[in-house]
Design a protein around this motif. Sequence first.
Motif, PDB file in Angstrom:
ATOM      1  N   GLU A 233     -61.597 127.702  87.033  1.00 50.23           N
ATOM      2  CA  GLU A 233     -61.965 128.909  86.297  1.00 50.23           C
ATOM      3  C   GLU A 233     -62.979 129.777  87.048  1.00 50.23           C
ATOM      4  O   GLU A 233     -63.143 130.958  86.719  1.00 50.23           O
ATOM      5  N   HIS A 234     -63.677 129.184  88.032  1.00 51.75           N
ATOM      6  CA  HIS A 234     -64.694 129.969  88.740  1.00 51.75           C
ATOM      7  C   HIS A 234     -64.068 131.116  89.523  1.00 51.75           C
ATOM      8  O   HIS A 234     -64.626 132.207  89.610  1.00 51.75           O
ATOM      9  N   GLY A 235     -62.911 130.859  90.138  1.00 58.26           N
ATOM     10  CA  GLY A 235     -62.196 131.924  90.833  1.00 58.26           C
ATOM     11  C   GLY A 235     -63.027 132.598  91.912  1.00 58.26           C
ATOM     12  O   GLY A 235     -63.359 133.785  91.793  1.00 58.26           O
ATOM     13  N   ILE A 236     -63.354 131.876  92.983  1.00 56.85           N
ATOM     14  CA  ILE A 236     -64.192 132.467  94.039  1.00 56.85           C
ATOM     15  C   ILE A 236     -63.372 133.185  95.111  1.00 56.85           C
ATOM     16  O   ILE A 236     -63.918 133.663  96.099  1.00 56.85           O
ATOM     17  N   ALA A 237     -62.049 133.262  94.903  1.00 56.77           N
ATOM     18  CA  ALA A 237     -61.198 133.902  95.912  1.00 56.77           C
ATOM     19  C   ALA A 237     -61.621 135.340  96.175  1.00 56.77           C
ATOM     20  O   ALA A 237     -61.628 135.803  97.318  1.00 56.77           O
TER      21      ALA A 237
END
Length: 249
Positions: A233-237
């Motif tokens: 869920e962090h989605g650091i892309a």
Amino acid sequence: MKSVQQSLLERRTIRRYERMKVEPEKMQQIYDAIRNTPTSYNGQQFSVIAVDDQQLKEQLYEITNQKQIKTCSHFLVFCIDYHKLRVAAGLHGEQTPPFESTIDGYTVGVIDASLAMMSAVTVAESLGLGCCCIGYTRTADPRRISDLLLLPEGVSIVCGLAIGYPREMPDLKPKLPQPAVIHTNHYSADEELKPLLAEYDERITEYNRTRSGDQTTNDWSGHIADYHRHSIEHGIAGYLREQIGLKSE
């Protein structure tokens, strides 16, 4: 000093620290070990931001909610770094290829930074210090942390490391049995792994139920799977695309 064997085999994660600074000569030994880390191609594709300013540590704590950041002596942020190569090449009027934007380039940077962090942990432990690796430094809010640390384009966060004098000595956490980690000549078949993993789940549950400090009934497999669900869920892309130009391949 502890032996290398003691430093590695008796290592514990320390989250509570005495309110005292680690001496400069001890930090210098840690920095020397970091600098001598083996890296891919001797490219040294990493840098470390050593944070000892209390106000800055507290700002990082507010972002991550990791109390050990504000109570430790020094907080080291290990980063992928392709920026300094660009600067060096620019001195010769050259441009570097966008290696950091590839999956291999990102992987190389992560490996270099991770090896450097383990060098730091090993020396710190040998000096009687305690450490806590904090991956949440990378995922909590990487954009805000990068701005606080003035990270230029081409430099991105991998992991944080709290270092200080221990104020606790937690129980030694059980690790996976050797055959589940060290596979001889080929990866072990599932039928060989299943009983090992089932037994380890039971050991971790018992450890969590009886350990000193906070106690839970967590096993290993369920707890780590939940952690992975949360991490997705962090989605650091987006941050990586912006900071080092990482592209999907």
